[in-house]
Design an enzyme around this catalytic site. Structure first.
Site, PDB file in Angstrom:
ATOM      1  N   GLU A   1      40.936  62.432  34.630  1.00  0.00           N
ATOM      2  CA  GLU A   1      41.050  63.518  35.614  1.00  0.00           C
ATOM      3  C   GLU A   1      42.105  64.542  35.216  1.00  0.00           C
ATOM      4  O   GLU A   1      43.120  64.733  35.897  1.00  0.00           O
ATOM      5  CB  GLU A   1      41.387  62.958  37.004  1.00  0.00           C
TER       6      GLU A   1
ATOM      7  N   GLU B   1      33.329  57.451  37.551  1.00  0.00           N
ATOM      8  CA  GLU B   1      33.886  56.929  38.805  1.00  0.00           C
ATOM      9  C   GLU B   1      33.045  57.434  39.963  1.00  0.00           C
ATOM     10  O   GLU B   1      32.711  58.620  40.011  1.00  0.00           O
ATOM     11  CB  GLU B   1      35.328  57.422  39.044  1.00  0.00           C
TER      12      GLU B   1
HETATM   13  P1  P53 Z   1      42.116  56.259  45.481  1.00  0.00           P
HETATM   14  C1  P53 Z   1      42.369  61.007  44.548  1.00  0.00           C
HETATM   15  C2  P53 Z   1      43.658  60.577  44.548  1.00  0.00           C
HETATM   16  C3  P53 Z   1      44.168  59.934  43.457  1.00  0.00           C
HETATM   17  C4  P53 Z   1      43.391  59.728  42.351  1.00  0.00           C
HETATM   18  O1  P53 Z   1      41.247  57.156  44.496  1.00  0.00           O
HETATM   19  C5  P53 Z   1      42.094  60.137  42.360  1.00  0.00           C
HETATM   20  C6  P53 Z   1      41.554  60.767  43.463  1.00  0.00           C
HETATM   21  C7  P53 Z   1      40.117  61.154  43.537  1.00  0.00           C
HETATM   22  O2  P53 Z   1      39.778  62.328  42.944  1.00  0.00           O
HETATM   23  O3  P53 Z   1      41.326  59.981  41.293  1.00  0.00           O
HETATM   24  C8  P53 Z   1      40.607  58.835  40.945  1.00  0.00           C
HETATM   25  O4  P53 Z   1      42.551  55.074  44.682  1.00  0.00           O
HETATM   26  C9  P53 Z   1      41.390  58.076  39.912  1.00  0.00           C
HETATM   27  C10 P53 Z   1      41.534  56.623  40.198  1.00  0.00           C
HETATM   28  C11 P53 Z   1      41.592  56.387  41.692  1.00  0.00           C
HETATM   29  C12 P53 Z   1      40.291  56.862  42.312  1.00  0.00           C
HETATM   30  O5  P53 Z   1      40.141  58.229  42.085  1.00  0.00           O
HETATM   31  O6  P53 Z   1      43.236  57.109  45.915  1.00  0.00           O
HETATM   32  O7  P53 Z   1      40.900  58.279  38.614  1.00  0.00           O
HETATM   33  O8  P53 Z   1      42.636  56.148  39.497  1.00  0.00           O
HETATM   34  O9  P53 Z   1      41.862  55.076  42.042  1.00  0.00           O
HETATM   35  C13 P53 Z   1      40.172  56.616  43.799  1.00  0.00           C
HETATM   36  O10 P53 Z   1      41.213  55.856  46.594  1.00  0.00           O
END
Ligand code: P53
Length: 478
Positions: free
Chosen positions: A177, A370
């Site tokens: 990301e 993802e």
């Molecule tokens: P969580 C939001 C916030 C933080 C990371 O998110 C994020 C996102 C979504 O765009 O990106 C990805 O765990 C990331 C993962 C993460 C997943 O989203 O906040 O690549 O590491 O766990 C889900 O619910």
């Protein structure tokens, strides 16, 4: 779907491994991001401490103990029929401080063993080189990615990995990301800021360094093994205009560009005109060194990957509409969509929309690395988890993904669902926000047996993979 389609799941080192100080592993930015209210300040990196404190609980210290359980975990993934498993490398297991001349052998052995385990079950490893982590030593020494020297340290990490895992890994992702650097700069790139810092300027400088580093990764990956395939990765999810008001449409274009900018460079090889103009307007100076322009152009990525949780909505600045909390990447609330327990909008068709946007833009193989639903799960007395809500979310998204491929002709090589085993949330640090097909018995403070249990979605996803996406139905008696 084509026969070789890569069905599977994804996790990241800092959210799963734990064992944060085992076998010479060094401290990383991700270790310093606490659970609880202070977390958001740490995601941003403004006036934060770079030492562990007794006042906080740090979820990365324990993860889900994947460091010790990977064999049994991978066995369960194999039972589901996984064709691909996306993991990330903890940089500080390989180079504990980041600037050593020799790599840490015990770290290299750990991932070698994971890859061999995957091979045993014919699971293709998809390896993210940097999933948000950055050695703390390099943050203290040079300020992380704001300094050009990071390119050299990252390059060294890449070459070490490509050479060591030449026969075990073919799919690499350079930065998880990459656009997250704008929204959560400490988590995404180890950036910290003092009161006098020009935050915007520093973020774009750091991004430039990552883009150069990413191009060098492509170069070395191909040089070490021409079969290597290297991808970029963005936090995806198109912005829709709130209304057909032309100002809203223009705002949506603008917001989409902010996210696409990085992968535009990685996939097309140059800074797009809209970005150059905006940087100039904002008086942001990108430190191009001689050779950068050629490097970016010569070493574009082989595939484009992205995460997709939700679409987003944009409205003109003076619409009076407010952006909601929920995801770190902010959005106005879409009145047509339901939201998850964490306020994330649920939009399966948005996945098809996003796939089409990215495919039309680059015409390179795409990879959804993802997608999933963070939800509270309940383990029954008989150790079952009835997560029909997750099955509904995933089946609706997979159905739209299949339409993108079969109706729209999008070139898609795989789909790995996020957090296939429950793990720590990146955004909130919670364990109770679960994504997995496999339940991990553990609470937000790492209390619990850490035993693994199959959820209903486990059996459902097995059937999806077996039928190559043909059978998305779920019947309770399965
Ligand atoms: P969580 C939001 C916030 C933080 C990371 O998110 C994020 C996102 C979504 O765009 O990106 C990805 O765990 C990331 C993962 C993460 C997943 O989203 O906040 O690549 O590491 O766990 C889900 O619910």
């Amino acid at each position: 779907m084509q026969k070789e389609f890569l069905w599977g799941g994804a996790i990241a080192a800092n959210q799963s491994e734990g064992a944060f100080d085992v076998a010479n592993r060094g401290l990383a930015n991700v270790d310093l991001i606490p659970y609880g209210e202070a977390r958001s300040k740490f995601l941003l990196g403004e006036n934060i401490d770079l030492e562990l404190s007794d006042n906080y609980y740090y979820p990365s210290k324990n993860g889900i103990d994947f460091y010790h359980t990977y064999k049994q975990d991978i066995k369960m993934l194999a039972e589901m029929g996984f064709k691909a498993f996306r993991i990330s490398i903890a940089w500080t297991r390989i180079f504990p401080k980041g600037d050593e001349t020799e790599a840490n052998e015990s770290g290299l052995l750990f991932y070698e063993s994971i890859f061999k385990e995957c091979k045993k079950y014919e699971i293709e490893p998809i390896v993210t080189i940097a999933h948000f982590d950055c050695p703390v030593h390099l943050i203290k020494k040079i300020g992380a990615w704001r300094d050009r020297r990071m390119v050299y340290y990252y390059e060294k990490l890449c070459r070490t990995l490509f050479e060591r895992y030449k026969d075990l890994v073919q799919y690499w992702i350079t930065f998880n990301e990459i656009n997250m650097i704008l929204h959560a700069p400490f988590m995404a790139a180890g950036l910290t800021f003092s009161k006098t810092d020009d935050i915007e300027q520093i973020k774009y400088v750091a991004a430039h360094h990552e883009l150069v580093a990413s191009a060098l990764a492509v170069k070395w990956a191909h040089e070490v093994n021409p079969k290597n395939k290297v991808g970029c990765m963005m936090a995806g999810g198109d912005y829709y205009p709130y209304a057909c008001r032309p100002e809203d449409v223009m705002e949506a274009i603008d917001k989409n560009r902010k996210n696409l900018f990085f992968i535009d460079v990685q996939a097309r090889g140059e800074y797009p005109q809209y970005a150059l103009k905006e940087l100039e307007r904002k008086r942001i100076k990108i430190p191009f060194e001689s050779g950068d322009i050629e490097l970016l152009m010569q070493y574009t990525v082989d595939f484009v990957s992205f995460s997709y949780y939700a679409s987003r909505v944009a409205a003109s600045q003076n619409s009076g509409l407010k952006e909601t909390a929920g995801n770190i990447v902010k959005s106005i609330k879409n009145p047509y969509l339901e939201v998850s327990e964490w306020g994330w909008q649920i939009d399966p068709i948005g996945l098809r929309v996003t796939l089409n946007t990215i495919w039309d833009r680059y015409q390179k193989p795409l990879f959804i690395v993802e997608n999933g639903l963070g939800a509270v799960d309940e383990l029954t007395d008989t150790n079952e988890v009835h997560d029909g809500y997750r099955i509904s979310y995933l089946s609706a998204h997979i159905a739209e993904m299949i339409k993108a491929v079969e109706i729209d002709g999008v070139g898609l090589i795989g789909y790995t669902s996020w957090g296939c085993i429950d793990l720590v949330s990146a955004g909130t640090g919670e364990m109770k926000k679960r994504y997995g097909f496999i339940y991990v018995d553990q609470d937000d403070f790492s209390n619990g047996s850490k035993k693994r249990y199959k959820k209903d979605s486990f059996y459902w996803f097995k059937q999806v993979i077996e039928s190559n996406g043909q059978n998305l139905d779920w019947k309770k008696e399965n």
